[in-house]
Design an enzyme around this catalytic site. Sequence first.
Site, mmCIF file in Angstrom:
data_model
loop_
_atom_site.group_PDB
_atom_site.id
_atom_site.type_symbol
_atom_site.label_atom_id
_atom_site.label_comp_id
_atom_site.label_asym_id
_atom_site.label_seq_id
_atom_site.Cartn_x
_atom_site.Cartn_y
_atom_site.Cartn_z
ATOM 1 N N TYR A 136 46.885 34.506 55.258
ATOM 2 C CA TYR A 136 47.696 34.742 54.069
ATOM 3 C C TYR A 136 49.081 34.123 54.276
ATOM 4 O O TYR A 136 49.894 34.608 55.062
ATOM 5 C CB TYR A 136 47.842 36.237 53.787
ATOM 6 N N GLY A 163 42.902 41.623 38.166
ATOM 7 C CA GLY A 163 43.772 41.920 37.031
ATOM 8 C C GLY A 163 43.058 42.122 35.715
ATOM 9 O O GLY A 163 43.667 42.591 34.749
#
Length: 332
Positions: A60, A210
Amino acid sequence: MIGRMKHRRFTALNRDVSEMGLGCWQIGGNWGEVTDETALDVLVAAREGGVDFFDTADVYGDGRSEKLIGRFLRERDANVTVATKLGRRGDPTDPATVSYERLAAYTERSLANLGVGAIDLTQLHCIDTDLLRDGGCFDALRRLRDAGKIKAFGASVESVEQAMICLRHDDLASLQIIFNVFRQKVIQPLFDMAEEQGVALIVRLPLASGLLAGKFEKGTTFRDEDHRHFNRDGAAFNVGETFAGLPFEKGVELAEAAWPHLRTEGASMAQAALRWVLDHDAVTTVIAGASRPDQVRDNAAASDLPSLTDAQHAALHGLYRDEVHAHIRGPY
């Protein structure tokens, strides 16, 4: 307002962790620009909301997420369980990537990034099914555990098949799975087996990238570096990691169909969708991501919401069975 954060037992670590955790992919900068200041504000907001489980990975932001967590641990509050992942820095289909030598090198890098003497939980990061089946990767993790580099090990998986392979190892501490209103296949038989074996279930993508926040329209666009732009059809990695494997436009339609069944007084759609996940007792912690402090606070508040009703659960299962399941793409 943030309510009381509840905790659940993480058996292998012999400790309780917050049932709402924090996924730290976004603060690595992979979804768009997040400044160091904003990232640290997100971590602070999480702790203030009772969140004490952070999940990250060595890739990440090429280690940036781990380094920011390490800075937070030094400067703010060390009373956090940190889980990281490894195995995608090289080719996740190549046996050499999960050799002891490679995993040891990745672990040393993560230890330096986090600034800790031992990692609480190290997870294989969605590696190839054949490598999981071979089992050598687990032997390498046992050597790292026995050397005191990691306290426990688990695996982040893409499918029920991979999860079942991992559960053959009786010292497996955790499984990280995709689970949400749109991804219900994992409930049977995985949840009962994990509970019986004392394996923690860490839920990622609880809001289907989302979709289950209910704020997207079919014409919504995303930044070029956002996986919701470049991986919506699986061009970069497993399509299930983006919008739960659903085509985006179909996902928007299904989110609209889910909202009447999720509707809960005093809760946003996202909070109700998180509460739905938490209503499953086999789940240990839910690692919702956030790139702003207000998102963390809103997510943390789901812990203090009342459970959804049996009628709501039945309706949402029916929606999944009748309208969602057939549209999911990728290994599941």
